[in-house]
Design an enzyme around this catalytic site. Structure first.
Site, PDB file in Angstrom:
ATOM      1  N   LYS A 170       0.819  -1.322   0.201  1.00 40.18           N
ATOM      2  CA  LYS A 170       0.126  -0.051  -0.055  1.00 40.18           C
ATOM      3  C   LYS A 170       0.706   1.391  -0.054  1.00 40.18           C
ATOM      4  O   LYS A 170       0.603   2.004  -0.828  1.00 40.18           O
ATOM      5  CB  LYS A 170      -0.986  -0.108   1.156  1.00 40.18           C
ATOM      6  CG  LYS A 170      -2.109  -1.134   1.033  1.00 40.18           C
ATOM      7  CD  LYS A 170      -2.810  -1.356   2.446  1.00 40.18           C
ATOM      8  CE  LYS A 170      -3.757  -2.398   2.261  1.00 40.18           C
ATOM      9  NZ  LYS A 170      -4.334  -2.753   3.468  1.00 40.18           N
TER      10      LYS A 170
ATOM     11  N   GLN B 143      -4.763  -1.148   9.791  1.00 33.58           N
ATOM     12  CA  GLN B 143      -4.590  -2.491   9.192  1.00 33.58           C
ATOM     13  C   GLN B 143      -5.074  -3.520  10.094  1.00 33.58           C
ATOM     14  O   GLN B 143      -4.669  -3.544  11.192  1.00 33.58           O
ATOM     15  CB  GLN B 143      -3.063  -2.597   9.034  1.00 33.58           C
ATOM     16  CG  GLN B 143      -2.573  -4.155   8.361  1.00 33.58           C
ATOM     17  CD  GLN B 143      -3.379  -4.248   6.778  1.00 33.58           C
ATOM     18  OE1 GLN B 143      -3.194  -3.144   6.137  1.00 33.58           O
ATOM     19  NE2 GLN B 143      -3.989  -5.103   6.640  1.00 33.58           N
TER      20      GLN B 143
ATOM     21  N   ASP C 256     -11.061   2.815   4.160  1.00 32.48           N
ATOM     22  CA  ASP C 256     -11.158   1.343   4.025  1.00 32.48           C
ATOM     23  C   ASP C 256     -12.821   1.221   3.940  1.00 32.48           C
ATOM     24  O   ASP C 256     -13.341   0.203   3.322  1.00 32.48           O
ATOM     25  CB  ASP C 256     -10.514   0.464   5.041  1.00 32.48           C
ATOM     26  CG  ASP C 256      -9.434   0.070   4.947  1.00 32.48           C
ATOM     27  OD1 ASP C 256      -9.005  -0.262   3.794  1.00 32.48           O
ATOM     28  OD2 ASP C 256      -8.550  -0.007   5.999  1.00 32.48           O
TER      29      ASP C 256
END
Ligand code: NDP
Length: 297
Positions: free
Chosen positions: A66, A110, A133
């Protein structure tokens, strides 16, 4: 149903490959141009805070990918890495601090978090406008309400692939295998919003094959290596395999048995090189959009 020619039209022939790597490159090129425009217009650099709690080898690989993509498109990333762990109150305190920081436009928390941390509470503590997200309950609720602002990256990536290849969704018989909060459920909503007739399958589904064999569009996110075999695929279906599984041999496979499925499908995503690259690309797109909204652009 799918724009473009099949690689070859015979019964034994392979389906058209839906090339997620190529679509991701296109998305990233658009994001790069968008980031440059934001910098020109506002002087600000879209910035992503990367939060990793605990010592998970696979999370480190995901984060490295990422950050690499962010660097490629000009998005700045700032690391908040706590390999030795954080208490839940410390994590919530960090998220509050990032929420309040105007120089941070997106927060990537994460997952998974270590045992002892409450994932639901942590996700809900992220400011919805910085939730790149799309997992915050408010953002999931907006998706359900039909007015999405941020869409979870993997299902958004699936839609981008389908649109890129011109897959007709209106009225299509779509079957989604898997009902997770991050893939199956939001994907089903996105397909429904595009007027597909959607069936969702899960571990309690009786006779999975009876459903998958009806699917003109079959999306599989079960997390079980090769659980969908060619015999479960409708002739001429479009198959999207979200799964990423590493076999004991070290080989990476999806949730669909590619070789047999490709003989019956009209088009199929490979693993690797299908949905995987799209997830990272859509995270960059979500970060750019979050920055634009926060900067009033
Ligand atoms: P989860 O384990 O959270 O969910 C799996 C879902 O599949 C559950 O709803 C489960 O049903 C259902 N399921 C499991 N086995 C079967 C079966 N035999 N028949 C029918 N349904 C079944 O997984 P995720 O959604 O997080 O991920 C799914 C896959 O996608 C994984 O392989 C993961 O690695 C991959 N993934 C890939 C990404 C990418 O970037 N390409 C991103 C995210 C995930 P039930 O609810 O009843 O338990």
């Amino acid at each position: 149903m799918v724009r473009g020619d099949l690689l070859c039209p015979g019964e034994e022939c392979m389906a058209q490959i839906l090339d997620g790597k190529a679509v991701a490159r296109k998305v990233l090129a658009d994001v790069k141009a968008g980031v440059a425009a934001v910098k020109d217009r506002s002087g600000a650099t879209p910035t992503l805070a990367v939060v990793l709690v605990g010592d998970f080898p696979s999370s480190k690989i995901y984060i490295a990918n990422k950050k690499k993509a962010a660097a490629e498109v000009g998005i700045a990333s700032r690391d908040f890495l706590y390999a030795e762990g954080l208490s839940q109150p410390e994590l919530l305190g960090l998220l509050r601090q990032l929420n309040a920081d105007p120089a941070i436009h997106g927060i990537l928390l994460q997952l998974p978090l270590p045992s002892g941390c409450d994932e639901g509470e942590a996700i809900a503590a992220i400011a919805p406008e910085k939730d790149v997200d799309g997992f915050h309950p408010m953002n999931l609720g907006l998706l359900l309400a039909g007015t999405p602002t941020v869409v979870p990256c993997t299902p958004a990536g699936v839609m981008e692939i389908l649109d890129h290849y011109g897959v007709e969704l209106k009225g299509a018989e779509a079957v989604v295998v898997g009902r997770s909060r991050i893939v199956g459920k939001p994907l089903a909503q996105l397909l429904l919003a595009r007027h597909a007739t959607v069936t969702m399958c899960h571990t309690r589904t009786r006779d999975l094959a009876a459903h998958t064999l009806r699917a003109e569009l079959l999306c599989v996110a079960a997390g079980r290596p090769q659980v969908i075999t060619g015999a479960m695929v409708r002739e001429g279906a479009v198959v999207v395999d979200v799964g990423i599984n590493r076999l004991e041999s070290g080989r990476l496979v999806g949730d669909v048995e590619f070789e047999s499925a490709a003989k019956r499908a009209r088009a199929i995503t490979p693993v690797p090189g299908g949905v995987g690259p799209m997830t990272v690309a859509m995270l960059m797109k979500n970060t750019l959009q979050a920055a634009r909204r926060q900067l009033g652009l």
